[in-house]
Design a protein around this motif. Structure first.
Motif, mmCIF file in Angstrom:
data_model
loop_
_atom_site.group_PDB
_atom_site.id
_atom_site.type_symbol
_atom_site.label_atom_id
_atom_site.label_comp_id
_atom_site.label_asym_id
_atom_site.label_seq_id
_atom_site.Cartn_x
_atom_site.Cartn_y
_atom_site.Cartn_z
ATOM 1 N N MET A 1 11.645 27.790 -59.354
ATOM 2 C CA MET A 1 12.921 28.050 -58.719
ATOM 3 C C MET A 1 13.402 26.772 -58.024
ATOM 4 N N ILE A 2 14.647 26.501 -58.177
ATOM 5 C CA ILE A 2 15.274 25.354 -57.534
ATOM 6 C C ILE A 2 15.917 25.834 -56.243
ATOM 7 N N LEU A 3 15.707 25.093 -55.163
ATOM 8 C CA LEU A 3 16.346 25.436 -53.900
ATOM 9 C C LEU A 3 17.624 24.632 -53.747
ATOM 10 N N ALA A 4 18.666 25.296 -53.322
ATOM 11 C CA ALA A 4 19.962 24.643 -53.149
ATOM 12 C C ALA A 4 20.440 24.844 -51.719
ATOM 13 N N PHE A 5 21.105 23.836 -51.185
ATOM 14 C CA PHE A 5 21.679 23.939 -49.852
ATOM 15 C C PHE A 5 22.931 24.802 -49.929
ATOM 16 N N LYS A 6 23.054 25.736 -49.001
ATOM 17 C CA LYS A 6 24.189 26.658 -48.974
ATOM 18 C C LYS A 6 25.258 26.135 -48.009
ATOM 19 N N GLY A 7 26.142 25.312 -48.537
ATOM 20 C CA GLY A 7 27.202 24.731 -47.725
ATOM 21 C C GLY A 7 28.140 25.762 -47.129
ATOM 22 N N GLY A 8 28.305 26.880 -47.815
ATOM 23 C CA GLY A 8 29.176 27.935 -47.307
ATOM 24 C C GLY A 8 28.686 28.521 -45.994
ATOM 25 N N VAL A 9 27.365 28.555 -45.815
ATOM 26 C CA VAL A 9 26.794 29.051 -44.557
ATOM 27 C C VAL A 9 27.169 28.094 -43.425
ATOM 28 N N LEU A 10 27.074 26.802 -43.700
ATOM 29 C CA LEU A 10 27.432 25.797 -42.704
ATOM 30 C C LEU A 10 28.922 25.886 -42.372
ATOM 31 N N LYS A 11 29.736 26.067 -43.383
ATOM 32 C CA LYS A 11 31.177 26.194 -43.163
ATOM 33 C C LYS A 11 31.482 27.440 -42.322
ATOM 34 N N GLY A 12 30.800 28.538 -42.617
ATOM 35 C CA GLY A 12 30.993 29.754 -41.837
ATOM 36 C C GLY A 12 30.667 29.546 -40.369
ATOM 37 N N TRP A 13 29.581 28.827 -40.097
ATOM 38 C CA TRP A 13 29.205 28.501 -38.715
ATOM 39 C C TRP A 13 30.313 27.689 -38.046
ATOM 40 N N ARG A 14 30.804 26.666 -38.764
ATOM 41 C CA ARG A 14 31.838 25.790 -38.200
ATOM 42 C C ARG A 14 33.102 26.576 -37.877
ATOM 43 N N LEU A 15 33.523 27.436 -38.796
ATOM 44 C CA LEU A 15 34.740 28.214 -38.567
ATOM 45 C C LEU A 15 34.553 29.219 -37.434
ATOM 46 N N GLU A 16 33.375 29.810 -37.357
ATOM 47 C CA GLU A 16 33.079 30.753 -36.274
ATOM 48 C C GLU A 16 33.158 30.070 -34.911
ATOM 49 N N LYS A 17 32.705 28.814 -34.862
ATOM 50 C CA LYS A 17 32.725 28.037 -33.613
ATOM 51 C C LYS A 17 34.068 27.354 -33.374
ATOM 52 N N LYS A 18 34.986 27.508 -34.338
ATOM 53 C CA LYS A 18 36.319 26.901 -34.263
ATOM 54 C C LYS A 18 36.246 25.380 -34.084
ATOM 55 N N LEU A 19 35.413 24.774 -34.933
ATOM 56 C CA LEU A 19 35.231 23.324 -34.910
ATOM 57 C C LEU A 19 35.899 22.689 -36.119
ATOM 58 N N SER A 20 36.365 21.470 -35.946
ATOM 59 C CA SER A 20 36.820 20.689 -37.100
ATOM 60 C C SER A 20 35.577 20.145 -37.799
ATOM 61 N N GLN A 21 35.754 19.674 -39.020
ATOM 62 C CA GLN A 21 34.621 19.047 -39.710
ATOM 63 C C GLN A 21 34.127 17.842 -38.918
ATOM 64 N N SER A 22 35.045 17.106 -38.353
ATOM 65 C CA SER A 22 34.682 15.925 -37.578
ATOM 66 C C SER A 22 33.844 16.301 -36.354
ATOM 67 N N ASP A 23 34.253 17.351 -35.636
ATOM 68 C CA ASP A 23 33.501 17.793 -34.465
ATOM 69 C C ASP A 23 32.122 18.324 -34.858
ATOM 70 N N ALA A 24 32.069 19.096 -35.938
ATOM 71 C CA ALA A 24 30.786 19.624 -36.410
ATOM 72 C C ALA A 24 29.855 18.478 -36.800
ATOM 73 N N ALA A 25 30.383 17.497 -37.495
ATOM 74 C CA ALA A 25 29.579 16.342 -37.904
ATOM 75 C C ALA A 25 29.029 15.609 -36.681
ATOM 76 N N MET A 26 29.858 15.445 -35.675
ATOM 77 C CA MET A 26 29.423 14.761 -34.463
ATOM 78 C C MET A 26 28.269 15.533 -33.798
ATOM 79 N N LEU A 27 28.393 16.854 -33.726
ATOM 80 C CA LEU A 27 27.322 17.675 -33.140
ATOM 81 C C LEU A 27 26.016 17.567 -33.935
ATOM 82 N N LEU A 28 26.133 17.341 -35.227
ATOM 83 C CA LEU A 28 24.957 17.254 -36.090
ATOM 84 C C LEU A 28 24.471 15.819 -36.305
ATOM 85 N N SER A 29 25.164 14.862 -35.696
ATOM 86 C CA SER A 29 24.812 13.436 -35.803
ATOM 87 C C SER A 29 24.845 12.938 -37.243
ATOM 88 N N ILE A 30 25.864 13.374 -37.985
ATOM 89 C CA ILE A 30 26.085 12.871 -39.342
ATOM 90 C C ILE A 30 27.557 12.467 -39.460
#
Length: 92
Positions: A1-30
């Motif tokens: 089985m191949i494991l894949a990163f679920k980007g949609g889960v990350l996006k759901g978290w960001r939208l729930e927290k009402k963050l921009s991609q830029s703000d989310a990236a800053m919080l994650l240090s990427i």
């Protein structure tokens, strides 16, 4: 089985927290660009980055990654063309 990163889960978290991609990236240090690639599935994080994402978002790693269908073998015309191209590139 191949494991894949679920980007949609990350996006759901960001939208729930009402963050921009830029703000989310800053919080994650990427970078914002890398964050965007994660959300849409163009890239996958390293294990260290995956752990950081899990800790900082509170999302368990088991929810951030999951099984993916392995690539299927080519069939029909595509397979024939691919085989022909591979054969043509071999020096005789």
């Amino acid at each position: 089985m191949i494991l894949a990163f679920k980007g949609g889960v990350l996006k759901g978290w960001r939208l729930e927290k009402k963050l921009s991609q830029s703000d989310a990236a800053m919080l994650l240090s990427i970078t914002q660009a890398f964050y965007c690639h994660l959300e849409v599935g163009r890239k996958a994080p390293s294990l260290d980055t995956l752990e950081t994402i899990s800790i900082r978002t509170g999302i368990p790693i088991s929810e951030l990654v999951g099984g993916a269908n392995p690539p299927q073998p080519l069939t029909g015309k595509k397979a024939s063309r691919t085989r022909a191209q591979k054969g043509a590139s071999v020096g005789v």
